[in-house]
Design a protein around this motif. Sequence first.
Motif, PDB file in Angstrom:
ATOM      1  N   GLN A   9       0.812  -1.214   0.000  1.00 28.88           N
ATOM      2  CA  GLN A   9       0.000   0.000   0.000  1.00 28.88           C
ATOM      3  C   GLN A   9       0.841   1.257   0.000  1.00 28.88           C
ATOM      4  O   GLN A   9       0.326   2.350  -0.196  1.00 28.88           O
ATOM      5  CB  GLN A   9      -0.927   0.020   1.227  1.00 28.88           C
ATOM      6  N   ASP A  11       2.191   2.792   2.526  1.00 27.87           N
ATOM      7  CA  ASP A  11       1.678   3.704   3.548  1.00 27.87           C
ATOM      8  C   ASP A  11       2.725   4.098   4.566  1.00 27.87           C
ATOM      9  O   ASP A  11       2.409   4.635   5.611  1.00 27.87           O
ATOM     10  CB  ASP A  11       0.464   3.095   4.255  1.00 27.87           C
ATOM     11  N   ARG A  36      -2.256   7.180   3.296  1.00 32.73           N
ATOM     12  CA  ARG A  36      -2.872   6.602   2.101  1.00 32.73           C
ATOM     13  C   ARG A  36      -3.733   7.619   1.385  1.00 32.73           C
ATOM     14  O   ARG A  36      -3.825   7.635   0.160  1.00 32.73           O
ATOM     15  CB  ARG A  36      -3.705   5.370   2.471  1.00 32.73           C
ATOM     16  N   ARG A  39      -2.960  10.787  -1.561  1.00 25.50           N
ATOM     17  CA  ARG A  39      -3.184  10.723  -3.002  1.00 25.50           C
ATOM     18  C   ARG A  39      -4.561  10.125  -3.246  1.00 25.50           C
ATOM     19  O   ARG A  39      -5.068   9.366  -2.443  1.00 25.50           O
ATOM     20  CB  ARG A  39      -2.118   9.848  -3.685  1.00 25.50           C
ATOM     21  N   GLU A  41      -7.451   7.734  -4.962  1.00 27.93           N
ATOM     22  CA  GLU A  41      -7.443   6.295  -5.194  1.00 27.93           C
ATOM     23  C   GLU A  41      -6.871   5.977  -6.572  1.00 27.93           C
ATOM     24  O   GLU A  41      -6.091   5.025  -6.730  1.00 27.93           O
ATOM     25  CB  GLU A  41      -8.865   5.740  -5.078  1.00 27.93           C
ATOM     26  N   THR A  43      -4.712   7.753  -8.300  1.00 27.86           N
ATOM     27  CA  THR A  43      -3.273   8.002  -8.293  1.00 27.86           C
ATOM     28  C   THR A  43      -2.536   6.883  -7.570  1.00 27.86           C
ATOM     29  O   THR A  43      -1.490   6.407  -8.036  1.00 27.86           O
ATOM     30  CB  THR A  43      -2.966   9.349  -7.626  1.00 27.86           C
ATOM     31  N   ARG A  44      -3.086   6.445  -6.429  1.00 29.70           N
ATOM     32  CA  ARG A  44      -2.435   5.347  -5.698  1.00 29.70           C
ATOM     33  C   ARG A  44      -2.406   4.074  -6.537  1.00 29.70           C
ATOM     34  O   ARG A  44      -1.418   3.342  -6.542  1.00 29.70           O
ATOM     35  CB  ARG A  44      -3.164   5.096  -4.371  1.00 29.70           C
ATOM     36  N   TYR A  47       0.285   4.541  -9.117  1.00 28.07           N
ATOM     37  CA  TYR A  47       1.611   4.458  -8.507  1.00 28.07           C
ATOM     38  C   TYR A  47       1.949   3.013  -8.119  1.00 28.07           C
ATOM     39  O   TYR A  47       3.108   2.593  -8.234  1.00 28.07           O
ATOM     40  CB  TYR A  47       1.684   5.357  -7.281  1.00 28.07           C
ATOM     41  N   ASP A  48       0.955   2.273  -7.658  1.00 28.29           N
ATOM     42  CA  ASP A  48       1.195   0.864  -7.330  1.00 28.29           C
ATOM     43  C   ASP A  48       1.615   0.094  -8.585  1.00 28.29           C
ATOM     44  O   ASP A  48       2.529  -0.739  -8.539  1.00 28.29           O
ATOM     45  CB  ASP A  48      -0.069   0.233  -6.733  1.00 28.29           C
ATOM     46  N   TRP A 104       7.494   8.345  -5.205  1.00 28.63           N
ATOM     47  CA  TRP A 104       6.509   8.368  -4.120  1.00 28.63           C
ATOM     48  C   TRP A 104       6.682   7.156  -3.214  1.00 28.63           C
ATOM     49  O   TRP A 104       6.664   7.278  -1.993  1.00 28.63           O
ATOM     50  CB  TRP A 104       5.093   8.398  -4.700  1.00 28.63           C
ATOM     51  N   ARG A 105       6.882   5.980  -3.790  1.00 29.52           N
ATOM     52  CA  ARG A 105       7.058   4.780  -2.973  1.00 29.52           C
ATOM     53  C   ARG A 105       8.322   4.870  -2.128  1.00 29.52           C
ATOM     54  O   ARG A 105       8.324   4.501  -0.947  1.00 29.52           O
ATOM     55  CB  ARG A 105       7.103   3.547  -3.867  1.00 29.52           C
ATOM     56  N   GLN A 108       7.716   7.112   0.840  1.00 28.60           N
ATOM     57  CA  GLN A 108       6.903   6.475   1.868  1.00 28.60           C
ATOM     58  C   GLN A 108       7.740   5.545   2.750  1.00 28.60           C
ATOM     59  O   GLN A 108       7.388   5.310   3.897  1.00 28.60           O
ATOM     60  CB  GLN A 108       5.755   5.674   1.226  1.00 28.60           C
TER      61      GLN A 108
END
Length: 357
Positions: A9, A11, A36, A39, A41, A43-44, A47-48, A104-105, A108
């Motif tokens: 996730q 997070d 979480r 960003r 949903e 965008t997340r 990104y995932d 971004w990851r 985090q």
Amino acid sequence: MANLEDDPQGDGGQLAERPSSPHLEALSQKARDYARNARSENTRRAYDADWRQFAAWLRRQGLDPLPPDPQTVGLYLAACVEGSPGRDPLSVASLERRLAGICWRYRQRGAPLDTSERHISTVLAGIRRAHGRPPLQKEAIFADELLAMLATLEMDLRGIRDRAILAIGFAGGLRRSEIVGLDCGPDQTEDGTGWIEIFPAGEDISSASNNDGGAVLQISGKTGWREVEIGRGTRPETCPVALLETWMRLGRISHGPLFRPVARKNGGVSPERLTDKHVARLVQKTALAAGIRGDLTEGERRRAFGGHSLRAGLASSAQIEEAHVQKHLGHASAEMTRRYQRKRDRFRVNLTKAAGL
């Protein structure tokens, strides 16, 4: 060495350590939730996917994701833009978005990646120079074309819902995620990104008289919260507010998500929220059915239209001051609004003549 895929996730690894008390544990969970929600949903999800692609490439090369290595990232960018057997090369825009997802990851996990480091910045600059192209834009849908699209839909519950989606999306200049993120009222769902309030004729939040009423949307978009007013039209069969009221009445929707799936067999309305992909498919399907841009092949037409076609159509059609359009769309700059205006008054300011030529 740590594997970033252990935190799917994204997070925040710093928040994953177990607190020393139940109170801190509850705060830690809240902090993860807020992280979480930093960003959207969509965008997340993007990104995932970006990270999964990067992690898979690292595995194939026998490389470790930690610590972040700018030189390795630079090699990955070059690999993406060159493509490989079975994989098309990425566009510059997609490559930049993928880099944003990777960064971004890493942030985090408390291990930020420095994109200004020369192994990344110079490779990216070279890719932009060699492969950069003007951004591809979706075709704008104008008011007369929207009317033709509405006419292609059935008069069953599904068609009534889709009419309301198209009309509200166009009149509000909404992104597809903003359309499906609407609730019937404030604080009704955890995943809602806005809500709608309908005012009958003669009633207004400013207590002004002699008005036709309409709908006021509170939208949480990319630039923060904004208020969008949608006035009533001249005909009920094309009025965005009237179509929305009909959908809510026949679908028996008064609380929770505004737009929901409709079962094909029994016509029942689901309590779940409709996905934003439905909006894109709906615009494409009805644009093709209405014969818009018939000079293109069917494949070209499918690629030409999408959720942003409604937003671009309003921006291009509205004959009012640009500042009002900018506020309505929630753009941070006038330049962004102009990108959406497919048919605007070009050459109105003629610097050639002004210079004396």
